[in-house]
Scaffold this active site. Structure first.
Site, PDB file in Angstrom:
ATOM      1  N   GLU A  75       3.567  79.465  18.729  1.00  0.00           N
ATOM      2  CA  GLU A  75       4.593  79.058  17.782  1.00  0.00           C
ATOM      3  C   GLU A  75       4.029  78.125  16.721  1.00  0.00           C
ATOM      4  O   GLU A  75       3.066  77.405  16.954  1.00  0.00           O
ATOM      5  CB  GLU A  75       5.720  78.346  18.535  1.00  0.00           C
ATOM      6  CG  GLU A  75       6.328  79.273  19.561  1.00  0.00           C
ATOM      7  CD  GLU A  75       7.560  78.707  20.219  1.00  0.00           C
ATOM      8  OE1 GLU A  75       8.433  79.509  20.552  1.00  0.00           O
ATOM      9  OE2 GLU A  75       7.659  77.488  20.394  1.00  0.00           O
ATOM     10  N   CYS A  88       3.021  72.953  11.034  1.00  0.00           N
ATOM     11  CA  CYS A  88       2.662  72.461  12.370  1.00  0.00           C
ATOM     12  C   CYS A  88       2.091  73.651  13.138  1.00  0.00           C
ATOM     13  O   CYS A  88       2.772  74.654  13.335  1.00  0.00           O
ATOM     14  CB  CYS A  88       3.902  71.894  13.048  1.00  0.00           C
ATOM     15  SG  CYS A  88       3.600  71.361  14.734  1.00  0.00           S
ATOM     16  N   CYS A  95      -1.099  74.806  27.353  1.00  0.00           N
ATOM     17  CA  CYS A  95      -1.911  73.587  27.312  1.00  0.00           C
ATOM     18  C   CYS A  95      -2.265  73.192  28.738  1.00  0.00           C
ATOM     19  O   CYS A  95      -1.446  73.313  29.646  1.00  0.00           O
ATOM     20  CB  CYS A  95      -1.143  72.447  26.640  1.00  0.00           C
ATOM     21  SG  CYS A  95      -2.114  70.922  26.512  1.00  0.00           S
ATOM     22  N   CYS A  99       1.066  67.024  30.534  1.00  0.00           N
ATOM     23  CA  CYS A  99       1.930  65.853  30.315  1.00  0.00           C
ATOM     24  C   CYS A  99       3.336  66.191  30.812  1.00  0.00           C
ATOM     25  O   CYS A  99       3.860  67.267  30.511  1.00  0.00           O
ATOM     26  CB  CYS A  99       1.950  65.474  28.840  1.00  0.00           C
ATOM     27  SG  CYS A  99       0.298  65.210  28.169  1.00  0.00           S
ATOM     28  N   CYS A 102       6.384  67.215  28.430  1.00  0.00           N
ATOM     29  CA  CYS A 102       6.140  68.217  27.393  1.00  0.00           C
ATOM     30  C   CYS A 102       6.395  69.636  27.908  1.00  0.00           C
ATOM     31  O   CYS A 102       5.885  70.020  28.961  1.00  0.00           O
ATOM     32  CB  CYS A 102       4.698  68.085  26.914  1.00  0.00           C
ATOM     33  SG  CYS A 102       4.199  69.358  25.746  1.00  0.00           S
ATOM     34  N   GLY A 145      -0.697  73.222  22.523  1.00  0.00           N
ATOM     35  CA  GLY A 145      -2.094  73.073  22.896  1.00  0.00           C
ATOM     36  C   GLY A 145      -2.703  71.725  22.584  1.00  0.00           C
ATOM     37  O   GLY A 145      -2.154  70.933  21.832  1.00  0.00           O
ATOM     38  N   SER A 177      -3.968  66.101  16.292  1.00  0.00           N
ATOM     39  CA  SER A 177      -3.332  65.200  17.255  1.00  0.00           C
ATOM     40  C   SER A 177      -3.875  65.455  18.654  1.00  0.00           C
ATOM     41  O   SER A 177      -3.928  66.592  19.115  1.00  0.00           O
ATOM     42  CB  SER A 177      -1.822  65.428  17.233  1.00  0.00           C
ATOM     43  OG  SER A 177      -1.199  64.632  18.224  1.00  0.00           O
ATOM     44  N   CYS A 321       8.851  68.651  18.446  1.00  0.00           N
ATOM     45  CA  CYS A 321       7.710  68.227  19.253  1.00  0.00           C
ATOM     46  C   CYS A 321       7.960  68.433  20.730  1.00  0.00           C
ATOM     47  O   CYS A 321       8.990  68.038  21.257  1.00  0.00           O
ATOM     48  CB  CYS A 321       7.463  66.736  19.093  1.00  0.00           C
ATOM     49  SG  CYS A 321       7.385  66.189  17.424  1.00  0.00           S
TER      50      CYS A 321
HETATM   51  N1  SAH Z   1      -1.616  68.150  22.452  1.00  0.00           N
HETATM   52  C1  SAH Z   1      -1.589  67.303  21.317  1.00  0.00           C
HETATM   53  C2  SAH Z   1      -0.833  67.900  20.150  1.00  0.00           C
HETATM   54  C3  SAH Z   1       0.430  68.662  20.463  1.00  0.00           C
HETATM   55  S1  SAH Z   1       1.790  67.787  21.131  1.00  0.00           S
HETATM   56  C4  SAH Z   1      -1.019  65.956  21.657  1.00  0.00           C
HETATM   57  O1  SAH Z   1      -0.487  65.794  22.742  1.00  0.00           O
HETATM   58  O2  SAH Z   1      -1.137  65.072  20.837  1.00  0.00           O
HETATM   59  C5  SAH Z   1       2.524  67.048  19.679  1.00  0.00           C
HETATM   60  C6  SAH Z   1       3.303  65.766  19.964  1.00  0.00           C
HETATM   61  O3  SAH Z   1       4.528  66.044  20.649  1.00  0.00           O
HETATM   62  C7  SAH Z   1       2.547  64.776  20.820  1.00  0.00           C
HETATM   63  O4  SAH Z   1       2.545  63.529  20.176  1.00  0.00           O
HETATM   64  C8  SAH Z   1       3.370  64.682  22.094  1.00  0.00           C
HETATM   65  O5  SAH Z   1       3.288  63.404  22.660  1.00  0.00           O
HETATM   66  C9  SAH Z   1       4.744  65.010  21.578  1.00  0.00           C
HETATM   67  N2  SAH Z   1       5.678  65.498  22.593  1.00  0.00           N
HETATM   68  C10 SAH Z   1       5.383  66.213  23.702  1.00  0.00           C
HETATM   69  N3  SAH Z   1       6.515  66.456  24.399  1.00  0.00           N
HETATM   70  C11 SAH Z   1       7.528  65.897  23.707  1.00  0.00           C
HETATM   71  C12 SAH Z   1       8.941  65.824  23.908  1.00  0.00           C
HETATM   72  N4  SAH Z   1       9.521  66.408  24.935  1.00  0.00           N
HETATM   73  N5  SAH Z   1       9.680  65.177  22.985  1.00  0.00           N
HETATM   74  C13 SAH Z   1       9.087  64.613  21.902  1.00  0.00           C
HETATM   75  N6  SAH Z   1       7.788  64.654  21.657  1.00  0.00           N
HETATM   76  C14 SAH Z   1       6.999  65.283  22.554  1.00  0.00           C
HETATM   77 FE1  SF4 Z   2       0.313  66.901  26.544  1.00  0.00          FE
HETATM   78 FE2  SF4 Z   2       0.064  67.639  23.974  1.00  0.00          FE
HETATM   79 FE3  SF4 Z   2      -0.567  69.349  25.930  1.00  0.00          FE
HETATM   80 FE4  SF4 Z   2       1.960  68.717  25.531  1.00  0.00          FE
HETATM   81  S1  SF4 Z   2       0.645  69.795  24.122  1.00  0.00           S
HETATM   82  S2  SF4 Z   2       0.898  68.817  27.525  1.00  0.00           S
HETATM   83  S3  SF4 Z   2       1.804  66.565  24.893  1.00  0.00           S
HETATM   84  S4  SF4 Z   2      -1.570  67.399  25.484  1.00  0.00           S
END
Ligand code: SAH
Ligand code: SF4
Length: 328
Positions: A75, A88, A95, A99, A102, A145, A177, A321
């Site tokens: 996406e 974006c 990924c 986390c 996420c 990712g 990021s 996000c």
């Molecule tokens: N993997 C990279 C980039 C993609 S995630 C990273 O983690 O930085 C992009 C952003 O979305 C990150 O800052 C992450 O902390 C945030 N994010 C992930 N899950 C989220 C959620 N449920 N609500 C808001 N932001 C979220």
């Molecule tokens: Fe964590 Fe970014 Fe991967 Fe989501 S996309 S699991 S926030 S590293």
């Protein structure tokens, strides 16, 4: 081109055909010999990822689902603002970082994107919704990712995007990021063109960060902070920090205090984006109430941080996000 026994400058011709003229079939490359075209035809598939679904959001942004050649889906989000467009982009299908807040993390990693697929997202979105020209673009690798987990392909795509025979994008228009993959930060810091770095902080103690972001068990907050020192921020550059606000988890005044202490002298050179948790089915975390979001921002501001509360765009279409899930 050199590996095919062709002169180097042919690479420039190719790049300009691909990224400037946006040719998508080899027969359009009339500046190449017939025999070379025939050869390339069998070795390289020029087709960009195809958009299989577009969901416009009330805020003007549009979430797109792309199908890749192997049928996997990723996406990307197109976000126009005045005369610029921010894209974006995804760097992987899924990924591996896991986390817990996420949605992408909950699907695990299916595969890396190739450089051509990363470029293809840009070109497909430009063709569908603009802009016409590269210099109106801003790119953020904040889709699906962990970009630094796929650094070779990511950087190859960045090199081609920035190349004067390609889109000629300024490196300051690209933000990568990361969740804090220190080995990747260290490698990226030495690469040219070097994009801007955003870091998803999201917690202020190793205990909490290790629980919500497994990467912290390998590279903890102190180690991460050192990697930022070693990045060698240039005059006028800043880091961007993202901090997903999770209600009752990371939103206290003590968190604001620790966050500021961790920033230390980076207080002079940062932007801090607070992103209230976008809720989704794969996570039990909730966003704090509005009053708490404002209070947390205030606690940081009085301590000298440059804070923006980022209302994720595309929320009404699950394009915000951490809400990007797609895959098989
Ligand atoms: N993997 C990279 C980039 C993609 S995630 C990273 O983690 O930085 C992009 C952003 O979305 C990150 O800052 C992450 O902390 C945030 N994010 C992930 N899950 C989220 C959620 N449920 N609500 C808001 N932001 C979220
Ligand atoms: Fe964590 Fe970014 Fe991967 Fe989501 S996309 S699991 S926030 S590293």
């Amino acid at each position: 081109m050199t590996s095919l026994g062709e002169p180097r400058w042919r690479g420039g011709q190719l790049l300009s055909g691909l990224l400037r003229q946006r040719w998508t079939r080899w027969d359009q490359f009339s500046n190449l010999s017939r025999s070379l075209r025939a050869r390339l035809e069998t070795e390289v598939d020029l087709a960009w990822p195809t958009i299989v679904q577009s969901q416009p959001s009330l805020d003007g942004s549009t979430k797109h689902v792309f199908a890749l050649r192997d049928g996997r889906q990723i996406e990307g989000v197109h976000m126009p603002y005045e005369d610029r467009v921010t894209l974006c982009l995804s760097s992987q299908v899924g990924c591996a970082m896991g986390c817990t807040f996420c949605a992408t993390g909950s699907m695990g990693i299916l595969r890396n994107l190739q450089a051509g697929e990363i470029l293809g997202q840009v070109l497909t979105l430009m063709a569908a919704l603009g802009p016409e020209r590269g210099h109106e673009l801003t790119l953020v690798f904040m889709g699906m990712g962990e970009p630094l987990h796929n650094l070779d392909h990511l950087h190859r795509a960045i090199r081609l995007l920035c190349h004067p025979a390609g889109l000629g994008l300024g490196k300051g228009r690209i933000t990568v990021s990361t969740s804090g993959l220190v080995s990747g930060i260290e490698r990226l810091s030495k690469l040219e063109p070097r994009p801007l770095l955003a870091l998803s902080l999201n917690a202020t103690t190793d205990e909490a960060r290790g629980r919500t972001m497994p990467v912290n068990r390998v590279w903890n907050l102190a180690r991460l902070r050192r990697a930022l020192d070693d990045w060698g921020l240039k005059q006028g550059e800043r880091f961007c920090f993202e901090y997903v606000l999770l209600g009752g988890e990371n939103d206290t005044e003590a968190d604001a205090e620790r966050l500021t202490a961790w920033l230390g002298d980076l207080r002079r050179a940062h932007n801090l984006n607070l992103i209230p948790m976008n809720e989704h089915a794969a996570s039990a975390f909730r966003q704090p109430g509005e009053a708490r979001v404002q209070q947390f921002a205030e606690w940081l501001k009085v301590r000298g941080c440059f804070v923006t509360v980022r209302r994720s765009r595309g929320r009404d279409v699950q394009g915000a996000c951490g809400q990007l899930v797609k895959g098989s």
